[in-house]
Design an enzyme around this catalytic site. Sequence first.
Site, PDB file in Angstrom:
ATOM      1  N   VAL A  70       3.198   3.138  -5.245  1.00 49.32           N
ATOM      2  CA  VAL A  70       2.569   2.579  -6.595  1.00 49.32           C
ATOM      3  C   VAL A  70       1.373   1.918  -6.088  1.00 49.32           C
ATOM      4  O   VAL A  70       0.231   1.974  -6.807  1.00 49.32           O
ATOM      5  CB  VAL A  70       3.510   1.417  -7.008  1.00 49.32           C
ATOM      6  CG1 VAL A  70       2.930   0.719  -8.413  1.00 49.32           C
ATOM      7  CG2 VAL A  70       4.925   2.078  -7.591  1.00 49.32           C
ATOM      8  N   HIS A 111      12.964  -4.576 -18.324  1.00 46.38           N
ATOM      9  CA  HIS A 111      12.704  -3.408 -17.631  1.00 46.38           C
ATOM     10  C   HIS A 111      13.803  -3.028 -16.831  1.00 46.38           C
ATOM     11  O   HIS A 111      13.774  -3.095 -15.770  1.00 46.38           O
ATOM     12  CB  HIS A 111      11.344  -3.607 -16.561  1.00 46.38           C
ATOM     13  CG  HIS A 111      10.752  -2.507 -16.033  1.00 46.38           C
ATOM     14  ND1 HIS A 111      10.709  -1.320 -16.644  1.00 46.38           N
ATOM     15  CD2 HIS A 111      10.659  -2.055 -14.810  1.00 46.38           C
ATOM     16  CE1 HIS A 111      10.343  -0.375 -15.897  1.00 46.38           C
ATOM     17  NE2 HIS A 111       9.964  -0.967 -14.641  1.00 46.38           N
ATOM     18  N   ARG A 152      13.593   2.033  -5.649  1.00 47.30           N
ATOM     19  CA  ARG A 152      15.043   2.377  -5.930  1.00 47.30           C
ATOM     20  C   ARG A 152      15.347   3.788  -4.964  1.00 47.30           C
ATOM     21  O   ARG A 152      14.586   4.894  -4.902  1.00 47.30           O
ATOM     22  CB  ARG A 152      15.333   2.701  -7.166  1.00 47.30           C
ATOM     23  CG  ARG A 152      15.597   1.540  -7.988  1.00 47.30           C
ATOM     24  CD  ARG A 152      16.414   1.964  -9.310  1.00 47.30           C
ATOM     25  NE  ARG A 152      15.337   2.414 -10.288  1.00 47.30           N
ATOM     26  CZ  ARG A 152      15.487   2.909 -11.438  1.00 47.30           C
ATOM     27  NH1 ARG A 152      17.021   3.161 -11.660  1.00 47.30           N
ATOM     28  NH2 ARG A 152      14.677   3.401 -12.370  1.00 47.30           N
ATOM     29  N   ALA A 170       0.898  -1.231   0.024  1.00 50.62           N
ATOM     30  CA  ALA A 170      -0.016  -0.082  -0.150  1.00 50.62           C
ATOM     31  C   ALA A 170       0.832   1.167  -0.001  1.00 50.62           C
ATOM     32  O   ALA A 170       0.440   2.235   0.584  1.00 50.62           O
ATOM     33  CB  ALA A 170      -0.852  -0.075   1.175  1.00 50.62           C
ATOM     34  N   GLY A 171       2.008   0.880  -0.640  1.00 48.48           N
ATOM     35  CA  GLY A 171       2.995   2.349  -0.819  1.00 48.48           C
ATOM     36  C   GLY A 171       2.634   3.102  -2.164  1.00 48.48           C
ATOM     37  O   GLY A 171       1.360   3.314  -2.106  1.00 48.48           O
ATOM     38  N   ARG A 221       6.830   5.809 -21.515  1.00 52.76           N
ATOM     39  CA  ARG A 221       7.905   6.805 -21.417  1.00 52.76           C
ATOM     40  C   ARG A 221       8.483   6.944 -22.994  1.00 52.76           C
ATOM     41  O   ARG A 221       8.657   8.129 -23.321  1.00 52.76           O
ATOM     42  CB  ARG A 221       9.041   6.489 -20.466  1.00 52.76           C
ATOM     43  CG  ARG A 221       8.496   6.517 -18.968  1.00 52.76           C
ATOM     44  CD  ARG A 221       9.718   5.838 -18.080  1.00 52.76           C
ATOM     45  NE  ARG A 221       9.178   6.237 -16.861  1.00 52.76           N
ATOM     46  CZ  ARG A 221       9.706   5.237 -15.676  1.00 52.76           C
ATOM     47  NH1 ARG A 221      10.303   4.191 -16.022  1.00 52.76           N
ATOM     48  NH2 ARG A 221       9.196   5.536 -14.691  1.00 52.76           N
ATOM     49  N   VAL A 264       4.819  -6.264  -9.886  1.00 53.83           N
ATOM     50  CA  VAL A 264       5.729  -4.900 -10.120  1.00 53.83           C
ATOM     51  C   VAL A 264       6.844  -4.717  -9.414  1.00 53.83           C
ATOM     52  O   VAL A 264       7.375  -3.898  -9.964  1.00 53.83           O
ATOM     53  CB  VAL A 264       4.517  -3.840  -9.762  1.00 53.83           C
ATOM     54  CG1 VAL A 264       4.965  -2.481 -10.208  1.00 53.83           C
ATOM     55  CG2 VAL A 264       3.082  -4.271 -10.301  1.00 53.83           C
ATOM     56  N   ASP A 273      -0.606  -4.572   3.235  1.00 54.54           N
ATOM     57  CA  ASP A 273       0.569  -4.167   3.495  1.00 54.54           C
ATOM     58  C   ASP A 273       0.990  -4.874   4.833  1.00 54.54           C
ATOM     59  O   ASP A 273       0.322  -5.322   5.862  1.00 54.54           O
ATOM     60  CB  ASP A 273       0.742  -2.828   3.682  1.00 54.54           C
ATOM     61  CG  ASP A 273       2.287  -2.258   3.324  1.00 54.54           C
ATOM     62  OD1 ASP A 273       2.121  -1.738   2.149  1.00 54.54           O
ATOM     63  OD2 ASP A 273       2.824  -2.377   4.038  1.00 54.54           O
ATOM     64  N   ARG A 327      17.860  -1.006 -10.529  1.00 59.80           N
ATOM     65  CA  ARG A 327      16.926  -1.718 -10.202  1.00 59.80           C
ATOM     66  C   ARG A 327      17.225  -3.057  -9.607  1.00 59.80           C
ATOM     67  O   ARG A 327      16.811  -3.697  -8.762  1.00 59.80           O
ATOM     68  CB  ARG A 327      15.704  -2.073 -11.359  1.00 59.80           C
ATOM     69  CG  ARG A 327      14.824  -0.894 -11.780  1.00 59.80           C
ATOM     70  CD  ARG A 327      14.128  -1.083 -12.941  1.00 59.80           C
ATOM     71  NE  ARG A 327      13.155   0.052 -13.287  1.00 59.80           N
ATOM     72  CZ  ARG A 327      13.686   0.805 -14.103  1.00 59.80           C
ATOM     73  NH1 ARG A 327      14.865   0.654 -14.717  1.00 59.80           N
ATOM     74  NH2 ARG A 327      13.072   1.806 -14.531  1.00 59.80           N
TER      75      ARG A 327
HETATM   76  N1  APR Z   1       4.038  -7.698   2.231  1.00 58.43           N
HETATM   77  C1  APR Z   1       3.095  -6.731   1.956  1.00 58.43           C
HETATM   78  N2  APR Z   1       3.826  -5.432   1.779  1.00 58.43           N
HETATM   79  C2  APR Z   1       4.994  -5.268   2.057  1.00 58.43           C
HETATM   80  C3  APR Z   1       5.954  -6.211   2.106  1.00 58.43           C
HETATM   81  C4  APR Z   1       5.170  -7.477   2.210  1.00 58.43           C
HETATM   82  N3  APR Z   1       6.043  -8.528   2.580  1.00 58.43           N
HETATM   83  N4  APR Z   1       7.123  -5.827   2.218  1.00 58.43           N
HETATM   84  C5  APR Z   1       7.075  -4.393   1.926  1.00 58.43           C
HETATM   85  N5  APR Z   1       5.758  -4.229   1.676  1.00 58.43           N
HETATM   86  C6  APR Z   1       5.239  -2.757   1.578  1.00 58.43           C
HETATM   87  C7  APR Z   1       5.847  -1.620   2.390  1.00 58.43           C
HETATM   88  O1  APR Z   1       5.414  -1.616   3.610  1.00 58.43           O
HETATM   89  C8  APR Z   1       5.611  -0.462   1.499  1.00 58.43           C
HETATM   90  O2  APR Z   1       4.076   0.108   1.931  1.00 58.43           O
HETATM   91  O3  APR Z   1       5.448  -2.440   0.085  1.00 58.43           O
HETATM   92  C9  APR Z   1       5.037  -1.141   0.174  1.00 58.43           C
HETATM   93  C10 APR Z   1       5.974  -0.564  -0.820  1.00 58.43           C
HETATM   94  O4  APR Z   1       5.785   0.989  -1.084  1.00 58.43           O
HETATM   95  P1  APR Z   1       6.725   2.163  -1.177  1.00 58.43           P
HETATM   96  O5  APR Z   1       8.016   1.986  -0.533  1.00 58.43           O
HETATM   97  O6  APR Z   1       5.825   3.502  -1.362  1.00 58.43           O
HETATM   98  O7  APR Z   1       7.502   1.665  -2.878  1.00 58.43           O
HETATM   99  P2  APR Z   1       6.929   1.881  -4.207  1.00 58.43           P
HETATM  100  O8  APR Z   1       7.162   3.280  -4.992  1.00 58.43           O
HETATM  101  O9  APR Z   1       5.089   1.625  -4.148  1.00 58.43           O
HETATM  102  O10 APR Z   1       7.216   0.754  -5.128  1.00 58.43           O
HETATM  103  C11 APR Z   1       6.967  -0.688  -4.996  1.00 58.43           C
HETATM  104  O11 APR Z   1       7.326  -1.366  -7.078  1.00 58.43           O
HETATM  105  O12 APR Z   1       8.079   0.103  -8.960  1.00 58.43           O
HETATM  106  C12 APR Z   1       8.317  -1.028  -8.032  1.00 58.43           C
HETATM  107  O13 APR Z   1      10.762  -0.729  -7.473  1.00 58.43           O
HETATM  108  C13 APR Z   1       9.465  -0.552  -6.989  1.00 58.43           C
HETATM  109  O14 APR Z   1      10.014  -2.440  -6.040  1.00 58.43           O
HETATM  110  C14 APR Z   1       9.370  -1.580  -5.854  1.00 58.43           C
HETATM  111  C15 APR Z   1       7.783  -1.561  -5.691  1.00 58.43           C
END
Ligand code: APR
Length: 308
Positions: free
Chosen positions: A14, A176, A83, A11-12, A152, A119, A34, A89
Amino acid sequence: MAYPKVTVVGAGNVGATTAELILLKGLADVTLVDVVDGVPQGKALDLMHMRSHEQFGPEVRGTSNYAETAGSDLVVVTAGVPRKPGMTREDLIDVNAGIVKAVLDAALPTSPDATFIFVTNPLDVMVNLAAHISGLPKSRLMGMGGALDTARYKYAIAKACQVEPSAVEAMVVGAHGQGMVPLVSNAKVAGKPLSEILSPEQITEVRAETVAGGGQVVELLKTGSAFYAPAASICQMVAAILQDTKGTISTCAKLEGEYGLDGLYMCVPCLLGAQGMEGVVELNLAPDELEQLKVAATSIKGQLEGLA
Ligand code: APR
């Protein structure tokens, strides 16, 4: 009205933006998951408050408990570490491999019939790993990478040609990452071949801008990576599957002889529809493009061996 059920794991940036787009487009009910308890619940509540203004039909809920994701039609996996400036990546490989394994262990038993879209980066490695762990059929396992690179590329071409991206037909295949292959042989602007509109130098520039696009966003943000265009790219794939459009979208999918490659998941044009990845589309590539695709395949295989 009964909507299809989509689970978005992570729930980050993306994941939450993907949930928002799925809701706004009225595609599906969404369950946000999450590991950080409170975050998916909080974002789901915020999105439901938005519903008073935007009046979308489907609903969203947040949870850290996979029991609530049971029976999903689609599972989108965005869980992972993004990243930071200076990182490729590929630097994310070990930590994100552990996360992908944990997510599959938890999500697959409760939604055994779901189609999975990964993703998490490095995308091609994670999809191959997920295929190895899960044994899911190729129709129900894919990754989002090529759709974003294509977005892009279209943007870069549109900017150079001073047209809207909707006037551009183009596709990016391969890995990618640095191994992506923005195709020139099939690219068109308002129906005319790209090579008749831009000079070879301009085409080289546009291709380079495409490869650098994600890194530029990382350098500017400093705390994470792109999420608006990634979410829109995921949503394009989700819509094609749930609405059975049979659209051709660059997707990380399993090759079984197409493009002279076998047994590897990488980004190629695919038909997406109700059955998931319904077929790889074999374009007529120029010899140098085919060669670049093979180089990308070798690089993905090398990274997979490093992981084993
Ligand atoms: N189960 C569920 N959620 C998880 C887990 C897990 N085991 N491990 C991490 N997370 C959650 C984190 O708590 C966080 O809320 O994944 C989320 C990732 O969110 P962001 O840090 O905001 O990252 P984001 O920009 O969304 O990217 C996520 O997509 O594009 C790719 O490279 C990027 O690998 C990355 C992914």
